[in-house]
Each structure stands twice: as structure tokens, then as C-alpha cells.
Design a protein around this motif. Structure first.
Motif, PDB file in Angstrom:
ATOM      1  N   UNK A  44     -13.094   6.495   9.820  1.00 41.91           N
ATOM      2  CA  UNK A  44     -14.460   6.012   9.655  1.00 41.91           C
ATOM      3  C   UNK A  44     -14.559   4.968   8.550  1.00 41.91           C
ATOM      4  N   UNK A  45     -13.481   4.738   7.834  1.00 40.71           N
ATOM      5  CA  UNK A  45     -13.418   3.701   6.811  1.00 40.71           C
ATOM      6  C   UNK A  45     -12.321   2.710   7.187  1.00 40.71           C
ATOM      7  N   UNK A  46     -12.408   1.454   6.698  1.00 36.77           N
ATOM      8  CA  UNK A  46     -11.354   0.480   6.993  1.00 36.77           C
ATOM      9  C   UNK A  46      -9.989   0.989   6.539  1.00 36.77           C
ATOM     10  N   UNK A  47      -8.950   0.644   7.279  1.00 45.55           N
ATOM     11  CA  UNK A  47      -7.597   1.073   6.947  1.00 45.55           C
ATOM     12  C   UNK A  47      -6.820  -0.112   6.378  1.00 45.55           C
ATOM     13  N   UNK A  48      -5.679   0.189   5.767  1.00 47.82           N
ATOM     14  CA  UNK A  48      -4.853  -0.868   5.193  1.00 47.82           C
ATOM     15  C   UNK A  48      -4.034  -1.513   6.307  1.00 47.82           C
ATOM     16  N   UNK A  49      -4.145  -2.822   6.435  1.00 46.35           N
ATOM     17  CA  UNK A  49      -3.466  -3.528   7.517  1.00 46.35           C
ATOM     18  C   UNK A  49      -1.968  -3.293   7.536  1.00 46.35           C
ATOM     19  N   UNK A  50      -1.358  -3.261   6.363  1.00 46.21           N
ATOM     20  CA  UNK A  50       0.101  -3.150   6.296  1.00 46.21           C
ATOM     21  C   UNK A  50       0.600  -1.837   6.889  1.00 46.21           C
ATOM     22  N   UNK A  51      -0.155  -0.744   6.697  1.00 47.64           N
ATOM     23  CA  UNK A  51       0.214   0.525   7.318  1.00 47.64           C
ATOM     24  C   UNK A  51      -0.106   0.535   8.807  1.00 47.64           C
ATOM     25  N   UNK A  52      -1.227  -0.095   9.176  1.00 47.68           N
ATOM     26  CA  UNK A  52      -1.628  -0.145  10.585  1.00 47.68           C
ATOM     27  C   UNK A  52      -0.619  -0.931  11.418  1.00 47.68           C
ATOM     28  N   UNK A  53      -0.104  -2.035  10.883  1.00 49.04           N
ATOM     29  CA  UNK A  53       0.876  -2.838  11.622  1.00 49.04           C
ATOM     30  C   UNK A  53       2.142  -2.029  11.893  1.00 49.04           C
ATOM     31  N   UNK A  54       2.525  -1.183  10.944  1.00 53.36           N
ATOM     32  CA  UNK A  54       3.697  -0.323  11.176  1.00 53.36           C
ATOM     33  C   UNK A  54       3.431   0.630  12.339  1.00 53.36           C
ATOM     34  N   UNK A  55       2.187   1.108  12.449  1.00 51.37           N
ATOM     35  CA  UNK A  55       1.832   1.975  13.585  1.00 51.37           C
ATOM     36  C   UNK A  55       1.927   1.209  14.905  1.00 51.37           C
ATOM     37  N   UNK A  56       1.526  -0.066  14.896  1.00 51.57           N
ATOM     38  CA  UNK A  56       1.657  -0.882  16.110  1.00 51.57           C
ATOM     39  C   UNK A  56       3.126  -1.014  16.498  1.00 51.57           C
TER      40      UNK A  56
END
Length: 240
Positions: A137-149
Motif C-alpha cells: 500500500x506504500x511505494x516500494x524501492x525500485x532497486x528491490x522491485x527490479x530484482x523481483x522482475x
């Protein structure tokens, strides 16, 4: 939903279940290997210490200038500009933008200036974001999100402005994410469109939760052919 859709969903569910079983097996093997290696290391510490002292004495007591330079290069993050990966981002006839060029995949602990928002790949944090049917429900850190991608997840993002993504659309998308493994969702007021779907190297906008392109995107890109590390974990991560 027709027979072809049901068959495709069943195949995807079976594929993800098999990946999870493989991941659990790898985890068990890793635990066993860790115990065995620890025993060997403890038994060899004394002999290894003696050898290390003798080796350092023989070569003058330190590493060579060449070795030091190589180690420094390996551990120095690339400049932000390097992380952007050369290429462009055209859309096909169906509205899916595909990154032309190979996004970089270096692990870094600094912030990365990504060329698109949300990012579709590039340098990223060593720790992935939890992405197994996860709604933030809050913005996430892009650097961690890209690793999930990189692990084959699809990222659903929306703007929180009152006139943009409606509350009904957000709630419906959240419900869909919660029942879809290898997906995650978060708000992102920096993106250009109200609702966007992102996987490694690909991205599209949709008009709402009922847009048929939502299911089509999930069907194609959750653990899809674009995934650099298919079957990698989507749990046990964090946001750092």
C-alpha cells in the motif's frame, strides 16, 4: 473464459507449482551442504591458518598490485549512466512496450537512475522484493522491485491521485494479485499512466481492472519467456 484460457491457466499453475517444489528441494540441499561444509571448515581451520601465514610470508606479506586492482574493479559499482542500458522502448500493435537491448543485471547497493518509470530492468539491489501475490500500500524501492522482475514476477502499479486510478480498480487489481503467484502491486505516482503492468523488459498501460489486457499480460509474462532467472524465489526477500 473459454477452454483455451482454462487450459492456459492450468498449465501456468502447474508450472509455478513445479517451480516452488524445485525451490524447496534446492533449499533442503543447501541446508545439508552448509552443515557438511561447516564441519570441514572447522576441522581445517588450524591447518589452513598455518598455510595462509606461510604463503603470505613467501610472497612478501600482501597481495599484488594487480590483484588489488582487480578486486577493486569487481566491487566498484558502475556509473548511473551505465545502468540505463542502451536501447529504445517501442510499442507493438497490441500496446506492449519492449525494451530493445539487454538490460544490465549487476547487483548494486546504491540508488539507480532508471530510464523509465516503473523500471523494466537494469542494475538492482542484491535482495529482491517479496513478490508472491504481494500487495503493497506504500511505494516500494525500485532497486528491490527490479530484482523481483528478474525472477519472473509481474509488477502492477497505479497512481494514487484522486482523478486517476479509481478505488474500485485498485481493489479489483489487488484481489487479482493476491490470487496470482509471482505478482506484486504498489502505488507509483511517478509513472505516466494511471495503471501500468511491468515485467522484465516489457511494460504496458491498461484502462482499468476489467481491461482484458490485464489477464493477457499476466498469462504471458508471469514466469514468461522474458524471465532471466525462471523459478527463482519470490519469497524471503526484503526492501532495503
Amino acid at each position: 473464459m473459454g477452454p483455451a484460457d482454462k487450459t492456459g491457466n492450468a498449465a501456468r499453475t502447474a508450472r509455478i507449482a513445479e517451480m516452488r517444489r524445485a525451490e524447496q528441494a534446492r533449499a533442503r540441499r543447501t541446508r545439508i551442504l552448509t552443515v557438511a561444509v561447516s564441519a570441514v571448515v572447522v576441522a581445517g581451520l588450524a591447518a589452513g591458518g598455518v598455510f595462509l601465514v606461510r604463503s603470505q610470508s613467501d610472497d612478501g606479506g600482501g597481495a599484488s598490485v594487480k590483484d588489488t586492482a582487480e578486486d577493486t574493479a569487481k566491487n566498484t559499482p558502475k556509473d548511473t549512466a551505465d545502468a540505463k542500458s542502451s536501447g529504445d522502448f517501442p510499442a507493438d500493435a497490441d500496446g506492449v512496450h519492449t525494451w530493445k537491448g539487454e538490460p544490465s543485471r549487476n547487483h548494486v547497493t546504491r540508488s539507480v537512475d532508471y530510464p523509465v518509470e516503473p523500471p523494466v530492468g537494469g542494475d538492482h539491489h542484491p535482495v529482491w522484493l517479496n513478490c508472491d501475490a504481494q500487495v503493497y500500500t506504500e511505494p516500494v524501492r525500485n532497486e528491490n522491485a527490479v530484482h523481483a522482475l528478474e525472477h519472473g514476477a509481474v509488477w502492477v502499479t497505479y497512481t494514487e491521485e484522486a482523478s486517476e486510478a479509481s478505488e474500485a480498480d485498485v481493489a479489483a487489481l489487488a484481489a487479482k494479485v493476491k490470487r496470482t503467484p509471482y505478482t506484486f502491486m504498489s502505488p507509483d505516482d511517478r509513472q505516466k499512466d494511471p495503471i501500468m503492468l511491468t515485467a522484465w523488459g516489457v511494460q504496458r498501460s491498461v484502462t482499468g481492472a476489467g481491461d482484458p489486457h490485464v489477464d493477457a499480460f499476466l498469462q504471458k509474462y508471469v514466469q514468461g519467456a522474458q524471465t532471466p532467472e525462471p523459478g527463482a524465489s519470490c519469497t524471503g526477500g526484503a526492501m532495503k
